[in-house]
Design an enzyme around this catalytic site. Structure first.
Site, PDB file in Angstrom:
ATOM      1  N   LYS A  32      43.827  32.198  41.163  1.00 32.64           N
ATOM      2  CA  LYS A  32      44.955  33.057  42.137  1.00 32.64           C
ATOM      3  C   LYS A  32      46.027  31.772  42.202  1.00 32.64           C
ATOM      4  O   LYS A  32      45.665  30.609  42.242  1.00 32.64           O
ATOM      5  CB  LYS A  32      44.437  33.489  43.228  1.00 32.64           C
ATOM      6  CG  LYS A  32      45.479  34.814  43.686  1.00 32.64           C
ATOM      7  CD  LYS A  32      45.195  35.961  43.141  1.00 32.64           C
ATOM      8  CE  LYS A  32      46.324  37.049  43.382  1.00 32.64           C
ATOM      9  NZ  LYS A  32      45.850  38.430  42.968  1.00 32.64           N
ATOM     10  N   ASP A  62      51.394  39.731  41.166  1.00 35.32           N
ATOM     11  CA  ASP A  62      51.005  40.221  42.488  1.00 35.32           C
ATOM     12  C   ASP A  62      51.940  40.607  43.227  1.00 35.32           C
ATOM     13  O   ASP A  62      53.187  40.851  42.962  1.00 35.32           O
ATOM     14  CB  ASP A  62      49.839  39.127  42.824  1.00 35.32           C
ATOM     15  CG  ASP A  62      48.883  39.711  44.044  1.00 35.32           C
ATOM     16  OD1 ASP A  62      47.995  40.181  43.894  1.00 35.32           O
ATOM     17  OD2 ASP A  62      49.176  39.312  45.203  1.00 35.32           O
TER      18      ASP A  62
END
Ligand code: NDP
Length: 444
Positions: A124, A164
């Protein structure tokens, strides 16, 4: 392994990282028994090697705003685990981003990616840069500055970022463009790209549609029809809007959507035309959900989340910890019988406990929202083949993957009383694949 001892130790070593510790605690609580059935796991200290990321990149990004002022942001990439495939996970741009939030997301991503049946590790990244109120040129300059540092550490077979919160097709396009310029190669590397340059059909829809497919699988176990059911959705971004779109096509009623300022409440259910308005409002004008209430004269709950609106099903699709214990009590008191998470870790541990205690259908994000990264995996496969599949083909594979994830949850999550604990099911199924891969590859 003694889960509470491991957690205490991690708390001591990583103080001030509450979201990361929350995510780890939830997973370790589910897998402790299975882990302890395998003494070889403990011998290889799998638990610590699985909880602590392989590496963390942390750096300052400097960029120039439209007024000529030099601005700085903190930026990160967490490469959590690559035992089953290249690191893979989205990039988040939001003022709240910090190391703890990205470590929790990378940790979760490792198990989610394992569940997808595809070969992807967990990662991430992101920054505390907020795209809100920024011009296109400012966004572009920021994306380029972020990638000018990160490009060395990513690649189609190394680490593949995606979108995201705050990172959609526009931002992925700018980041991928800069990456290509620096790396001088054209193999994909980002997913969520535009269709014209290697993106996959159905990637924008994938997380929301996938969550609805997962919900349908859950409802089927209890013989419940989605038609006419009142669904409360939070958020009005990528995941929320495509969840709403699929639900409307199935005859469900979407009664709420929200943003960080408030919630619109439409008890009769929003129409397709109204949903189109939200798409345009959010993606073209980058406006606020309050403007929907002004346009259509519906109720607007300033500063409130949707969970006080009576619903049959809740699909949180905004951010972490957006349903707390009190919200869970309200949802249950109003007769909510299913919660399927589009966002990552949107329910606090207290809320999760209440849902499971109440024996409602409860799907954690790592299972229910895995459709997004699954289609990202399919985008990587198409890029490797230098081919594009049709929307029907991608959608069919997405449905198959969501069904497979649901099946795994049933296998590992069935309780003695017949109730399916999807949290346990998803955590154990995700863990076992990564654990076997790590054991086979030695101590790294
Ligand atoms: P978007 O940026 O497209 O939309 C996010 C939405 O959530 C916006 O409506 C935003 O409101 C709202 N929101 C964000 N932060 C907060 C907050 N702190 N409080 C209240 N509302 C907030 O993001 P996505 O739709 O892509 O992501 C939503 C969730 O889904 C995230 O948890 C993400 O990790 C998860 N997810 C996304 C995937 C994807 O493919 N995109 C895949 C799997 C999970 P505002 O505009 O006011 O900020």
């Amino acid at each position: 392994m003694n889960a509470s001892e491991v957690i205490s130790d991690l708390k001591r070593r990583f103080p001030g990282e509450p979201e990361y510790l929350q995510a780890v605690e939830e997973v370790l609580g589910s897998i402790e028994d299975v882990y302890n059935e395998h003494p070889e796991f403990e011998k290889y200290n799998l638990v610590e090697r699985l909880c602590i990321p392989d590496r963390v990149f942390m750096f300052r990004v400097s960029w120039v705003d439209d007024s000529g002022k030099v601005r700085t942001n903190m930026a990160y990439r967490i490469q959590h685990n690559n035992a089953i495939g290249p690191y893979k996970g989205g990039v988040r741009f939001h003022s709240s981003v910090n190391l703890s939030i990205l470590k929790f997301l990378a940790f979760e991503q490792t198990f989610k990616n394992s569940l997808t049946t595809l070969a992807m590790g967990g990662a991430k990244g992101g920054s505390d840069f907020s795209p809100r109120g920024k011009s296109d040129m400012e966004i572009m300059r920021f994306c380029q500055a972020y990638i000018s540092e990160l490009w060395r550490h990513i690649g189609a077979d190394t680490d593949v970022p995606a979108g995201d919160i705050g990172v959609g097709a526009r931002e992925v396009g700018y980041m991928y463009g800069m990456y290509k310029k620096m790396a001088r190669e054209n193999t994909g590397t980002f997913t969520g790209k535009g269709i014209e340059f290697g993106g996959s059909l159905m990637r924008p829809e994938a997380t929301g549609y996938g969550n609805v497919y997962f919900l349908l699988n859950m409802l089927e176990t209890r013989g419940i029809d989605i038609k006419g059911k009142r669904v409360a959705i939070s958020g009005s971004g990528n995941v929320a809007t495509y969840t709403a779109k699929k639900l409307l096509s199935l005859g469900a009623k979407v009664i709420t959507m929200s943003d960080s300022n408030g919630t619109i409440y439409v008890p009769e259910g929003i129409t397709e035309e109204q949903l189109d308005f939200i798409f345009t409002l959010k993606n073209v004008y980058r406006g606020r959900i309050r403007e929907f209430a002004e346009e259509y004269g519906c109720e607007y709950l300033e500063g409130k989340r949707p969970w006080g609106c009576p619903c049959d099903i809740a699909m949180p699709s905004a951010t972490q910890n957006e349903i707390d214990g009190d919200d869970a009590d309200t949802l249950l008191a109003n007769g909510c019988f299913a919660v399927s998470e589009g966002a990552n870790m949107p329910s606090t541990p207290e809320a999760v406990h209440k849902f499971i205690e109440a024996r409602i259908l409860y799907a954690p994000g790592k299972a229910a929202n895995a459709g997004g990264v699954s289609v990202s995996g399919l985008e990587m496969a198409q890029n490797s083949q230098k081919l594009s599949w049709t929307a029907e083909e991608v959608d069919q594979r997405l449905r198959g993957i969501m069904k497979e994830i649901h099946n795994k949850c049933l296998i590992y999550g069935k309780q003695d009383d017949g109730y399916t604990n999807y949290v346990k099911g998803a955590n154990i199924a995700g863990f076992m694949k990564v654990a076997r891969a790590m054991m086979a590859q030695g101590i790294l």
